[in-house]
Design an enzyme around this catalytic site. Structure first.
Site, PDB file in Angstrom:
ATOM      1  N   ARG A  89      19.318  18.911 -30.262  1.00  0.00           N
ATOM      2  CA  ARG A  89      19.477  18.816 -28.808  1.00  0.00           C
ATOM      3  C   ARG A  89      19.931  17.405 -28.455  1.00  0.00           C
ATOM      4  NH1 ARG A  89      19.722  23.486 -28.808  1.00  0.00           N
ATOM      5  NH2 ARG A  89      18.405  25.029 -27.768  1.00  0.00           N
ATOM      6  N   HIS A  99      28.639  22.142 -29.021  1.00  0.00           N
ATOM      7  CA  HIS A  99      27.394  22.909 -29.184  1.00  0.00           C
ATOM      8  C   HIS A  99      27.694  24.280 -29.821  1.00  0.00           C
ATOM      9  CE1 HIS A  99      23.082  23.627 -27.541  1.00  0.00           C
ATOM     10  NE2 HIS A  99      23.320  24.415 -28.578  1.00  0.00           N
TER      11      HIS A  99
HETATM   12  P1  NDP Z   1      11.700  25.730 -36.154  1.00  0.00           P
HETATM   13  O1  NDP Z   1      10.711  25.826 -35.056  1.00  0.00           O
HETATM   14  O2  NDP Z   1      11.752  26.809 -37.165  1.00  0.00           O
HETATM   15  O3  NDP Z   1      11.476  24.349 -36.948  1.00  0.00           O
HETATM   16  C1  NDP Z   1      11.116  23.169 -36.328  1.00  0.00           C
HETATM   17  C2  NDP Z   1      10.794  22.127 -37.377  1.00  0.00           C
HETATM   18  O4  NDP Z   1      10.611  20.864 -36.728  1.00  0.00           O
HETATM   19  C3  NDP Z   1       9.500  22.422 -38.124  1.00  0.00           C
HETATM   20  O5  NDP Z   1       9.621  22.072 -39.488  1.00  0.00           O
HETATM   21  C4  NDP Z   1       8.483  21.482 -37.452  1.00  0.00           C
HETATM   22  O6  NDP Z   1       7.416  21.058 -38.280  1.00  0.00           O
HETATM   23  C5  NDP Z   1       9.370  20.291 -37.139  1.00  0.00           C
HETATM   24  N1  NDP Z   1       8.785  19.484 -36.058  1.00  0.00           N
HETATM   25  C6  NDP Z   1       8.498  19.833 -34.790  1.00  0.00           C
HETATM   26  N2  NDP Z   1       7.965  18.800 -34.117  1.00  0.00           N
HETATM   27  C7  NDP Z   1       7.894  17.786 -34.982  1.00  0.00           C
HETATM   28  C8  NDP Z   1       7.425  16.452 -34.895  1.00  0.00           C
HETATM   29  N3  NDP Z   1       6.884  15.957 -33.766  1.00  0.00           N
HETATM   30  N4  NDP Z   1       7.499  15.675 -35.988  1.00  0.00           N
HETATM   31  C9  NDP Z   1       8.018  16.151 -37.144  1.00  0.00           C
HETATM   32  N5  NDP Z   1       8.492  17.402 -37.301  1.00  0.00           N
HETATM   33  C10 NDP Z   1       8.430  18.205 -36.222  1.00  0.00           C
HETATM   34  O7  NDP Z   1      13.117  25.540 -35.470  1.00  0.00           O
HETATM   35  P2  NDP Z   1      14.569  25.948 -36.006  1.00  0.00           P
HETATM   36  O8  NDP Z   1      14.728  25.373 -37.362  1.00  0.00           O
HETATM   37  O9  NDP Z   1      14.815  27.397 -35.847  1.00  0.00           O
HETATM   38  O10 NDP Z   1      15.507  25.213 -34.940  1.00  0.00           O
HETATM   39  C11 NDP Z   1      15.451  23.825 -34.742  1.00  0.00           C
HETATM   40  C12 NDP Z   1      16.225  23.437 -33.493  1.00  0.00           C
HETATM   41  O11 NDP Z   1      17.628  23.547 -33.726  1.00  0.00           O
HETATM   42  C13 NDP Z   1      16.003  24.311 -32.262  1.00  0.00           C
HETATM   43  O12 NDP Z   1      14.800  23.963 -31.596  1.00  0.00           O
HETATM   44  C14 NDP Z   1      17.236  24.007 -31.428  1.00  0.00           C
HETATM   45  O13 NDP Z   1      16.990  22.938 -30.554  1.00  0.00           O
HETATM   46  C15 NDP Z   1      18.280  23.595 -32.457  1.00  0.00           C
HETATM   47  N6  NDP Z   1      19.407  24.556 -32.528  1.00  0.00           N
HETATM   48  C16 NDP Z   1      20.674  24.104 -32.276  1.00  0.00           C
HETATM   49  C17 NDP Z   1      21.733  24.961 -32.371  1.00  0.00           C
HETATM   50  C18 NDP Z   1      23.134  24.486 -32.142  1.00  0.00           C
HETATM   51  O14 NDP Z   1      24.052  25.298 -32.091  1.00  0.00           O
HETATM   52  N7  NDP Z   1      23.365  23.201 -32.045  1.00  0.00           N
HETATM   53  C19 NDP Z   1      21.553  26.381 -32.703  1.00  0.00           C
HETATM   54  C20 NDP Z   1      20.178  26.733 -32.987  1.00  0.00           C
HETATM   55  C21 NDP Z   1      19.156  25.841 -32.882  1.00  0.00           C
HETATM   56  P3  NDP Z   1       6.341  22.110 -38.855  1.00  0.00           P
HETATM   57  O15 NDP Z   1       7.104  22.915 -39.901  1.00  0.00           O
HETATM   58  O16 NDP Z   1       5.294  21.267 -39.439  1.00  0.00           O
HETATM   59  O17 NDP Z   1       5.914  22.954 -37.692  1.00  0.00           O
HETATM   60  C1  OXD Z   2      19.893  27.621 -29.866  1.00  0.00           C
HETATM   61  C2  OXD Z   2      21.176  27.043 -29.528  1.00  0.00           C
HETATM   62  O1  OXD Z   2      18.866  27.015 -29.581  1.00  0.00           O
HETATM   63  O2  OXD Z   2      22.170  27.772 -29.482  1.00  0.00           O
HETATM   64  O3  OXD Z   2      19.879  28.709 -30.446  1.00  0.00           O
HETATM   65  O4  OXD Z   2      21.259  25.832 -29.319  1.00  0.00           O
END
Ligand code: NDP
Ligand code: OXD
Length: 309
Positions: free
Chosen positions: A224, A272
């Site tokens: 993000r 994006h």
């Molecule tokens: P998940 O919820 O599966 O994974 C999130 C990860 O971040 C977990 O490993 C979590 O740790 C870690 N995390 C969260 N908070 C913290 C913190 N404070 N410190 C350290 N680690 C942290 O999410 P996804 O992998 O599915 O997606 C990640 C992000 O990608 C989405 O939230 C979205 O914003 C972005 N995205 C962007 C897209 C694009 O087109 N640009 C498309 C899709 C998603 P733990 O495992 O310990 O819980």
């Molecule tokens: C998502 C994105 O969060 O598209 O899936 O950014």
């Protein structure tokens, strides 16, 4: 069973048709103000008025992985918020990040420029051991990306909130190990969710710690825009401390035409699109989860609202 569809910036017709086909017994309708109460909703960035009117929903299904926009709304306490769980996104994210990493590591921008000038020129080969990659966030997308990068034999570090053991990765966890993770990583890939804890986490101080504090770090932000303090990036690039950045997400989207990122020679901008929502796989996943919930079974991807993801 009634399903309300409320998609901002997406044409709803094909979604409605797909959901009707996947859930033949359900009454699936595009939401309009004043519509009857639905049991579940399929949404992307719905307005607060939708949530206020649809106050008895059992589940809200987001057609993206990130729920930051949804969690900004006042949501009914009993409603289950369910994020998209891969559904074809992780392979796209792996492609995108590997492409950006390899383009930088193999200096393809240099070769493109030389080729345009019809020059047969080489750069000294680089050692991948000198380019350890750090993946922030080891969830559905981050772990897949980290594994894909490891296939190319780069050293890979991963950082998450809770401790993990993933073969082929050096895993760091929590705030206490964040500094060590940054120092051990030269190319930083952000795949964290946007929460109150992670907002602004890519800033002058943290980005300066990459590569053991030495120049040459590289940023790939695919999570993000608000993870990055945008004003901090250009000075780090101009001073030579960072070698470059590939950015797919921005504080304001679409990125305004006069934003300096568009024209900076060390920044690559994409709109994006690093991992797009795939409609067929998304509908199949959401329909499967709605049926499971109706049978009283647990489903994956339920958001923990207090932690923000
Ligand atoms: P998940 O919820 O599966 O994974 C999130 C990860 O971040 C977990 O490993 C979590 O740790 C870690 N995390 C969260 N908070 C913290 C913190 N404070 N410190 C350290 N680690 C942290 O999410 P996804 O992998 O599915 O997606 C990640 C992000 O990608 C989405 O939230 C979205 O914003 C972005 N995205 C962007 C897209 C694009 O087109 N640009 C498309 C899709 C998603 P733990 O495992 O310990 O819980
Ligand atoms: C998502 C994105 O969060 O598209 O899936 O950014």
């Amino acid at each position: 069973m009634r399903i309300a569809v409320c998609l901002t910036d997406n044409r709803p017709d094909a979604w409605i048709e797909g959901l009707r086909a996947a859930l033949p017994g359900a009454d699936v309708q595009n939401w309009q103000p004043g519509a009857p109460q639905a049991d579940h909703a399929v949404v992307w960035a719905p307005p607060q008025s939708f949530i206020d009117e649809q106050s008895r929903l059992r589940g809200i299904f987001n057609i993206g992985a990130g729920v930051d926009a949804l969690l900004k709304l006042r949501l009914p306490p009993q409603t289950m918020v369910v994020r998209l769980d891969d559904a074809g996104m992780s392979v796209q994210m792996a492609e995108y990040v590997c492409h950006a990493l390899i383009r930088h590591f193999r200096e393809f921008d240099f070769y493109d420029a030389e080729a345009r000038a019809a020059r047969w020129a080489f750069r000294k080969p680089r050692e991948r051991e000198d380019f350890p990659v750090g993946v922030m966030g080891l969830g559905v997308l981050g772990e897949r990306v980290a594994r894909a990068v490891a296939q190319f034999e780069f050293p890979v570090n991963g950082w998450s909130r809770s401790p993990k053991a993933i073969e082929g990765l050096h895993c760091f966890a929590g705030e206490a190990e964040f500094g060590a993770f940054l120092g051990a990583s030269r190319v930083l890939v952000n795949l964290l969710p946007l929460t109150e804890t992670t907002r602004g986490i890519l800033n002058r101080e943290t980005l300066s710690r990459l590569n053991g504090g030495k120049p040459g770090g590289y940023l790939i932000n695919v999570a993000r825009g608000a993870h990055l303090v945008e004003a901090d990036l250009v000075p780090l690039l101009d001073s030579g401390h960072l070698a470059g950045a590939t950015l797919d997400v921005f504080e304001v989207e679409p990125l305004p035409a006069d934003h300096p990122f568009w024209r900076h020679p060390k920044i690559t901008v994409t709109p994006h699109g690093s991992a797009r929502t795939m409609r067929g796989a998304t509908i199949a996943q959401i329909a499967g989860k709605i049926m499971a919930i109706e049978r009283g079974e647990p489903v994956a991807g339920v958001v923990e609202r207090e932690r923000g993801y």
